[in-house]
Design a protein around this motif. Structure first.
Motif, PDB file in Angstrom:
ATOM      1  N   MET A   1       0.821  -1.201   0.000  1.00 50.94           N
ATOM      2  CA  MET A   1       0.000   0.000   0.000  1.00 50.94           C
ATOM      3  C   MET A   1       0.858   1.256   0.000  1.00 50.94           C
ATOM      4  SD  MET A   1      -3.136   0.807  -0.091  1.00 50.94           S
ATOM      5  CE  MET A   1      -4.221   2.131   0.220  1.00 50.94           C
ATOM      6  N   ALA A   2       1.944   1.244   0.735  1.00 53.61           N
ATOM      7  CA  ALA A   2       2.802   2.428   0.821  1.00 53.61           C
ATOM      8  C   ALA A   2       3.457   2.721  -0.524  1.00 53.61           C
ATOM      9  CB  ALA A   2       3.862   2.237   1.897  1.00 53.61           C
ATOM     10  N   LYS A   3       3.881   1.672  -1.228  1.00 55.38           N
ATOM     11  CA  LYS A   3       4.516   1.872  -2.531  1.00 55.38           C
ATOM     12  C   LYS A   3       3.544   2.480  -3.529  1.00 55.38           C
ATOM     13  CE  LYS A   3       7.968  -1.745  -2.115  1.00 55.38           C
ATOM     14  NZ  LYS A   3       8.504  -2.989  -2.680  1.00 55.38           N
ATOM     15  N   LYS A   4       2.273   2.077  -3.432  1.00 54.16           N
ATOM     16  CA  LYS A   4       1.260   2.621  -4.329  1.00 54.16           C
ATOM     17  C   LYS A   4       1.068   4.112  -4.077  1.00 54.16           C
ATOM     18  CE  LYS A   4      -3.614   2.185  -5.514  1.00 54.16           C
ATOM     19  NZ  LYS A   4      -4.880   1.544  -5.173  1.00 54.16           N
ATOM     20  N   GLU A   5       1.023   4.511  -2.816  1.00 48.73           N
ATOM     21  CA  GLU A   5       0.852   5.932  -2.475  1.00 48.73           C
ATOM     22  C   GLU A   5       2.036   6.761  -2.952  1.00 48.73           C
ATOM     23  OE1 GLU A   5      -1.807   7.559  -0.901  1.00 48.73           O
ATOM     24  OE2 GLU A   5      -2.832   5.671  -1.338  1.00 48.73           O
ATOM     25  N   ILE A   6       3.245   6.237  -2.773  1.00 46.85           N
ATOM     26  CA  ILE A   6       4.437   6.954  -3.233  1.00 46.85           C
ATOM     27  C   ILE A   6       4.418   7.063  -4.754  1.00 46.85           C
ATOM     28  CG2 ILE A   6       6.955   6.840  -3.383  1.00 46.85           C
ATOM     29  CD1 ILE A   6       6.934   5.617  -0.562  1.00 46.85           C
ATOM     30  N   PHE A   7       4.022   5.990  -5.434  1.00 45.17           N
ATOM     31  CA  PHE A   7       3.956   6.004  -6.894  1.00 45.17           C
ATOM     32  C   PHE A   7       2.936   7.029  -7.390  1.00 45.17           C
ATOM     33  CE2 PHE A   7       2.351   4.330 -10.966  1.00 45.17           C
ATOM     34  CZ  PHE A   7       3.526   4.404 -11.702  1.00 45.17           C
ATOM     35  N   ILE A   8       1.790   7.113  -6.726  1.00 47.81           N
ATOM     36  CA  ILE A   8       0.777   8.110  -7.095  1.00 47.81           C
ATOM     37  C   ILE A   8       1.352   9.515  -6.928  1.00 47.81           C
ATOM     38  CG2 ILE A   8      -1.446   9.117  -6.416  1.00 47.81           C
ATOM     39  CD1 ILE A   8      -2.376   6.247  -5.782  1.00 47.81           C
ATOM     40  N   GLY A   9       2.045   9.752  -5.833  1.00 45.40           N
ATOM     41  CA  GLY A   9       2.675  11.053  -5.608  1.00 45.40           C
ATOM     42  C   GLY A   9       3.726  11.360  -6.656  1.00 45.40           C
ATOM     43  N   PHE A  10       4.489  10.330  -7.051  1.00 46.68           N
ATOM     44  CA  PHE A  10       5.510  10.513  -8.083  1.00 46.68           C
ATOM     45  C   PHE A  10       4.856  10.903  -9.410  1.00 46.68           C
ATOM     46  CE2 PHE A  10       8.526   8.975 -11.301  1.00 46.68           C
ATOM     47  CZ  PHE A  10       9.684   9.587 -10.862  1.00 46.68           C
ATOM     48  N   LEU A  11       3.767  10.221  -9.758  1.00 46.38           N
ATOM     49  CA  LEU A  11       3.057  10.556 -10.997  1.00 46.38           C
ATOM     50  C   LEU A  11       2.476  11.970 -10.940  1.00 46.38           C
ATOM     51  CD1 LEU A  11       1.168   7.292 -12.008  1.00 46.38           C
ATOM     52  CD2 LEU A  11       3.140   8.338 -13.101  1.00 46.38           C
ATOM     53  N   VAL A  12       1.908  12.326  -9.807  1.00 46.15           N
ATOM     54  CA  VAL A  12       1.370  13.682  -9.652  1.00 46.15           C
ATOM     55  C   VAL A  12       2.498  14.705  -9.800  1.00 46.15           C
ATOM     56  CG1 VAL A  12       0.329  15.289  -8.003  1.00 46.15           C
ATOM     57  CG2 VAL A  12      -0.637  13.016  -8.298  1.00 46.15           C
ATOM     58  N   GLY A  13       3.666  14.398  -9.240  1.00 46.59           N
ATOM     59  CA  GLY A  13       4.815  15.293  -9.364  1.00 46.59           C
ATOM     60  C   GLY A  13       5.273  15.447 -10.800  1.00 46.59           C
ATOM     61  N   LEU A  14       5.309  14.359 -11.549  1.00 47.91           N
ATOM     62  CA  LEU A  14       5.698  14.439 -12.961  1.00 47.91           C
ATOM     63  C   LEU A  14       4.671  15.224 -13.775  1.00 47.91           C
ATOM     64  CD1 LEU A  14       7.082  10.862 -13.725  1.00 47.91           C
ATOM     65  CD2 LEU A  14       8.369  12.966 -13.346  1.00 47.91           C
ATOM     66  N   ILE A  15       3.397  14.977 -13.495  1.00 47.28           N
ATOM     67  CA  ILE A  15       2.346  15.691 -14.215  1.00 47.28           C
ATOM     68  C   ILE A  15       2.372  17.177 -13.873  1.00 47.28           C
ATOM     69  CG2 ILE A  15      -0.173  15.946 -14.415  1.00 47.28           C
ATOM     70  CD1 ILE A  15      -0.296  12.842 -14.100  1.00 47.28           C
ATOM     71  N   ALA A  16       2.569  17.504 -12.598  1.00 48.10           N
ATOM     72  CA  ALA A  16       2.632  18.903 -12.185  1.00 48.10           C
ATOM     73  C   ALA A  16       3.831  19.599 -12.819  1.00 48.10           C
ATOM     74  CB  ALA A  16       2.706  19.002 -10.660  1.00 48.10           C
ATOM     75  N   ASN A  17       4.958  18.916 -12.874  1.00 43.93           N
ATOM     76  CA  ASN A  17       6.148  19.495 -13.491  1.00 43.93           C
ATOM     77  C   ASN A  17       5.924  19.720 -14.980  1.00 43.93           C
ATOM     78  OD1 ASN A  17       8.707  20.429 -13.944  1.00 43.93           O
ATOM     79  ND2 ASN A  17       9.738  18.678 -13.087  1.00 43.93           N
ATOM     80  N   THR A  18       5.315  18.743 -15.642  1.00 33.94           N
ATOM     81  CA  THR A  18       5.021  18.877 -17.064  1.00 33.94           C
ATOM     82  C   THR A  18       4.065  20.034 -17.316  1.00 33.94           C
ATOM     83  OG1 THR A  18       5.346  16.508 -17.350  1.00 33.94           O
ATOM     84  CG2 THR A  18       4.161  17.655 -19.094  1.00 33.94           C
ATOM     85  N   LEU A  19       3.047  20.148 -16.497  1.00 36.46           N
ATOM     86  CA  LEU A  19       2.099  21.255 -16.621  1.00 36.46           C
ATOM     87  C   LEU A  19       2.803  22.590 -16.404  1.00 36.46           C
ATOM     88  CD1 LEU A  19      -0.876  22.112 -16.970  1.00 36.46           C
ATOM     89  CD2 LEU A  19      -1.097  21.933 -14.496  1.00 36.46           C
ATOM     90  N   GLY A  20       3.690  22.648 -15.432  1.00 38.95           N
ATOM     91  CA  GLY A  20       4.445  23.876 -15.183  1.00 38.95           C
ATOM     92  C   GLY A  20       5.341  24.250 -16.350  1.00 38.95           C
TER      93      GLY A  20
END
Length: 96
Positions: A1-20
């Motif tokens: 479960m913890a790895k899934k949460e970290i992975f979701i955060g990583f994806l959100v970070g990549l998407i946010a960076n791309t949007l920026g």
């Protein structure tokens, strides 16, 4: 479960960076009256692409503190990992 949460955060970070990055390039394109594609090419030729990616990482700050505020610490850790990933990418780009 913890790895899934970290992975979701990583994806959100990549998407946010791309949007920026997209927002920075759109601002640059609007300011200089160039097209989106031409703005990317000019930034690459002038060696400013790494700086634009770094400016895009500002969106990660918003995602990071949003996750901290709603008590999603593991997702915030993933966003932080995405920011470090972007920083390493910029470093590699600048050294080449």
């Amino acid at each position: 479960m913890a790895k899934k949460e970290i992975f979701i955060g990583f994806l959100v970070g990549l998407i946010a960076n791309t949007l920026g990055v997209i927002l920075c390039i759109l601002y640059l394109a609007n300011f200089t009256k160039l097209t989106f594609k031409t703005s990317i090419i000019v930034a690459y030729e002038q060696g400013n692409l790494g700086s634009i990616i770094a400016l895009g990482a500002i969106m990660n700050v918003i995602a990071f503190f949003l996750f901290l505020r709603i008590k999603r610490d593991l997702r915030a850790r993933g966003v932080l990992m995405a920011t470090v990933f972007a920083a390493v990418g910029i470093l590699i780009y600048k050294l080449m």
